[in-house]
Design a protein around this motif. Structure first.
Motif, mmCIF file in Angstrom:
data_model
loop_
_atom_site.group_PDB
_atom_site.id
_atom_site.type_symbol
_atom_site.label_atom_id
_atom_site.label_comp_id
_atom_site.label_asym_id
_atom_site.label_seq_id
_atom_site.Cartn_x
_atom_site.Cartn_y
_atom_site.Cartn_z
ATOM 1 N N VAL B 242 0.856 -1.201 0.000
ATOM 2 C CA VAL B 242 0.000 0.000 0.000
ATOM 3 C C VAL B 242 0.884 1.241 0.000
ATOM 4 O O VAL B 242 0.649 2.211 -0.734
ATOM 5 N N TRP B 243 1.921 1.206 0.805
ATOM 6 C CA TRP B 243 2.882 2.320 0.866
ATOM 7 C C TRP B 243 3.471 2.592 -0.523
ATOM 8 O O TRP B 243 3.500 3.731 -0.999
ATOM 9 N N GLN B 244 3.928 1.540 -1.185
ATOM 10 C CA GLN B 244 4.555 1.697 -2.505
ATOM 11 C C GLN B 244 3.567 2.219 -3.544
ATOM 12 O O GLN B 244 3.886 3.110 -4.329
ATOM 13 N N ILE B 269 -4.245 3.236 6.708
ATOM 14 C CA ILE B 269 -4.683 4.590 6.347
ATOM 15 C C ILE B 269 -3.470 5.541 6.327
ATOM 16 O O ILE B 269 -3.288 6.315 5.389
ATOM 17 N N MET B 270 -2.633 5.406 7.312
ATOM 18 C CA MET B 270 -1.444 6.271 7.370
ATOM 19 C C MET B 270 -0.464 5.947 6.235
ATOM 20 O O MET B 270 0.302 6.812 5.804
ATOM 21 N N ALA B 309 -7.981 13.269 7.042
ATOM 22 C CA ALA B 309 -6.731 13.967 7.357
ATOM 23 C C ALA B 309 -5.573 13.008 7.614
ATOM 24 O O ALA B 309 -4.410 13.411 7.626
ATOM 25 N N LEU B 310 -5.884 11.740 7.830
ATOM 26 C CA LEU B 310 -4.835 10.773 8.180
ATOM 27 C C LEU B 310 -4.272 10.021 6.984
ATOM 28 O O LEU B 310 -3.225 9.379 7.078
ATOM 29 N N VAL B 311 -4.997 10.088 5.858
ATOM 30 C CA VAL B 311 -4.596 9.259 4.705
ATOM 31 C C VAL B 311 -3.178 9.631 4.248
ATOM 32 O O VAL B 311 -2.918 10.775 3.870
ATOM 33 N N GLY B 312 -2.270 8.690 4.324
ATOM 34 C CA GLY B 312 -0.909 8.896 3.819
ATOM 35 C C GLY B 312 0.005 9.692 4.726
ATOM 36 O O GLY B 312 1.146 9.984 4.329
#
Lengths: 277, 319
Positions: B242-244, B269-270, B309-312
């Protein structure tokens, strides 16, 4: 789609937990008031560990119900063999501990019946416990069933005390003759079967197939209770699929599966056993 | 935004703090049921209050009924499980007839997962469902074996993955979510390919291929030999992907793989997921999804923040 929405998740309390044989245990828990509809052949999914390992619940059929010793409400029992990590964890629980269960699940045995056939119950090993609950219900409705029980050895026998309490006198067979007759329980069945019987069976697959064949020769109705690994217990994961019996005339592509958890665990024998041979 | 706290407390699962949007959909909260773990919803009747979910991704639906794989189909593994169900499903017509109206009535958002063995089969099921009311989006399972390419998964080849998405895009105006397989060398290549082909969002990850051997029988335990690994065991892998993908594409991400708690969901989510899906954990605790929604709500309240507000945020700086 018609769904049995009686199933719920409950936190219940263990009322007793005792060792029946070297590796078989009997767990009793308070029967949640939301599970009063639980009937013979149905099962519960028990969370055996509060941690993520083992990850999945374990299915156990209900062995019987009885009034709680406290005098308030009822308790239910499951009888299980310690075979792996899950049942080892279960074994470590003590009376008073809470346990998370989902139930009642699945389709149970057909009882009472609309006809007046004489019931015969045939259990093998840990297939005996679910039939105890059925015998209980039959006796409560004024019918004393015939009961055939097979075990490997005398020290593996379970449920005989409960049957004796019910006034059911079982015909017992053991592989080594250490209790009852020596041999397979199916060898003790009358041949040919009387035509006015109805049969309910639970146990190892070869025994169930033999029972189903025997019933077929007498054209008598036969219900069998099957088991399988399952993840959800409610018909969502499709992990416990079992090949449905298809008539000989159908080609291979007509293969179809039933779900032990939702369509069963109790089936009419002809739904799950093909009689091609 | 002014919100009456007491009223909000009574309807926490649809608090504005939890609202999220993706692929043109607004979800009341970011928690979905992962495809294949929640049937068509009704199976969990009595066990899960589906009105409190963000939505349901259905078990995969094909144009014709699929019987599924031979058993054994299932095995438990350390902190997880392997499955080889074989996408057993009753086919699109039976799905629409028997399940869709219940889903549409009960569920805040209905995402129908679609499967096929050829591009034509994907198009056919998408076109069929496009005409049905009550569907909010389609999730394309591109991990299916491509029978014209020797059973190789569409999802492991950027061109094949894009071709499926393009074909489905042509026959429906419904929002399209491509569900990515982790069984590739570089998942961002597939993500970029489906984005370019018109996917409105991606969901990841599907299960990781694995196996288990029955030592007593000295044979593979699953009849299919290989199965898909799911559960907490795969979460770090899913999170990494998900991060990538968040750094590689602009379209929204639905993150999944081993979530059992709000704490797990927050990590996705982060890492960049706008929504999350809970899968195998539902088998163990059917109320996991609702617990995750509640946990996310409590977190947002305590931290004076919102899901949007937390996405990414774990990436730091601007996306």
């Amino acid at each position: 789609m018609c769904q049995d929405d009686n199933k719920r998740q409950f936190i219940t309390r263990i009322t007793s937990h005792r060792q029946l044989t070297r590796d078989i245990w009997e767990l009793r828990c308070d029967l949640p008031s939301g599970m009063l509809s639980a009937s013979p052949g149905q099962f519960v999914m028990i969370e055996v560990s509060p941690s993520l390992q083992p990850f999945l619940r374990r299915p156990f059929s209900i062995a019987y119900r009885q009034p709680a010793p406290s005098g308030k409400g009822e308790e239910f029992a499951v009888i299980y063999r310690v075979v792996g990590e899950g049942t080892r964890r279960l074994k470590s629980l003590s009376p008073g501990d809470e346990v998370n269960i989902i139930g009642p699940l699945g389709r149970g045995f057909t009882w009472p019946r609309r006809d007046d056939r004489r019931p015969v119950l045939i259990g093998g090993g840990l297939g005996v416990p679910p039939l105890l609950f059925l015998a209980q219900r039959m006796v409560a409705s004024g019918v004393v069933p015939q009961f055939f029980a097979g075990f490997t050895r005398a020290d593996q026998a379970v449920g005989l005390d409960m049957l004796s309490e019910l006034g059911v006198v079982p015909v017992v067979a053991t592989d080594d003759g250490s209790l009852g007759r020596r041999g397979l329980v199916t060898e003790l069945l009358p041949d040919p079967p009387p035509g006015d019987l109805c049969v309910y069976s639970c146990g190892p697959l070869p025994m169930l197939q033999a029972v189903a064949s025997w019933c077929r020769t007498g054209r008598i109705p036969c219900e069998v209770s099957l088991e399988n690994r399952m993840a959800c217990g409610v018909g969502a994961c499709l992990g416990c699929a079992w090949p449905a019996a298809v008539p000989e005339s159908h080609d291979r592509d007509s293969r179809r599966y039933v779900l032990i958890c939702k369509d069963g665990p109790v089936f009419a024998a002809e739904e799950v056993f093909a009689f091609d041979r | 935004m002014t919100v009456d706290v007491d009223d909000e407390e009574k309807t926490w699962w649809r608090s504005p703090l939890l609202r999220t949007s993706l692929a043109g959909l607004t979800l009341q909260n970011p928690v979905l049921a992962a495809s294949g773990t929640f049937g068509y919803g009704i199976e969990y009747g009595g066990l899960v209050d589906v009105t409190k979910l963000g939505g349901i991704c259905t078990k995969g639906v094909s144009i014709d009924p699929w019987p599924g794989n031979r058993p054994p189909r299932l095995a438990e593994t350390p902190a997880g499980m392997l499955n080889a169900i074989g996408l057993q499903n009753p086919g699109a017509a039976a799905f629409a007839e028997d399940y869709l109206s219940w889903l549409a009535e009960q569920t805040p958002a209905v995402v129908v997962n679609i499967v096929g063995r050829t591009i034509e089969e994907y198009s056919a099921v998408a076109a069929f469902l496009d005409r049905k009311a009550g569907i909010d989006a389609l999730e394309i399972n591109i991990s299916c074996p491509n029978i014209k390419k020797g059973g190789l998964s569409f999802g492991t080849d950027p061109q094949a993955a894009a071709a499926v998405v393009k074909a489905v895009r042509r026959v429906t105006s419904l929002p399209l979510i491509a569900k990515l397989t982790p069984n590739v060398t570089d998942i961002t290549q597939i993500a970029c390919a489906v984005e370019a082909a018109g996917a409105d969002a991606v969901s990841l990850i599907n299960t990781i291929t694995g196996m288990i051997i029955d030592v007593n029988r000295r044979r593979p335990l699953l009849a299919n030999v290989f199965g898909g690994l799911s559960g907490p065991a795969i979460m770090p892998v899913a999170l990494r992907m998900v991060w990538q993908v968040y750094e590689a594409v602009k379209i929204p991400i639905i993150g999944m793989g081993g979530i059992t708690s709000a704490h797990d969901a927050l990590q996705f989510i982060m890492a960049g997921a706008r929504a999350v899906a809970v899968g195998s954990a539902t088998f163990r605790r059917p109320d996991t999804m609702v617990e995750v929604v509640r946990g996310l709500y409590d977190y947002c309240r305590e931290q004076r923040t919102s899901i949007a507000a937390l996405v990414g945020v774990a990436h730091g700086g601007a996306h």
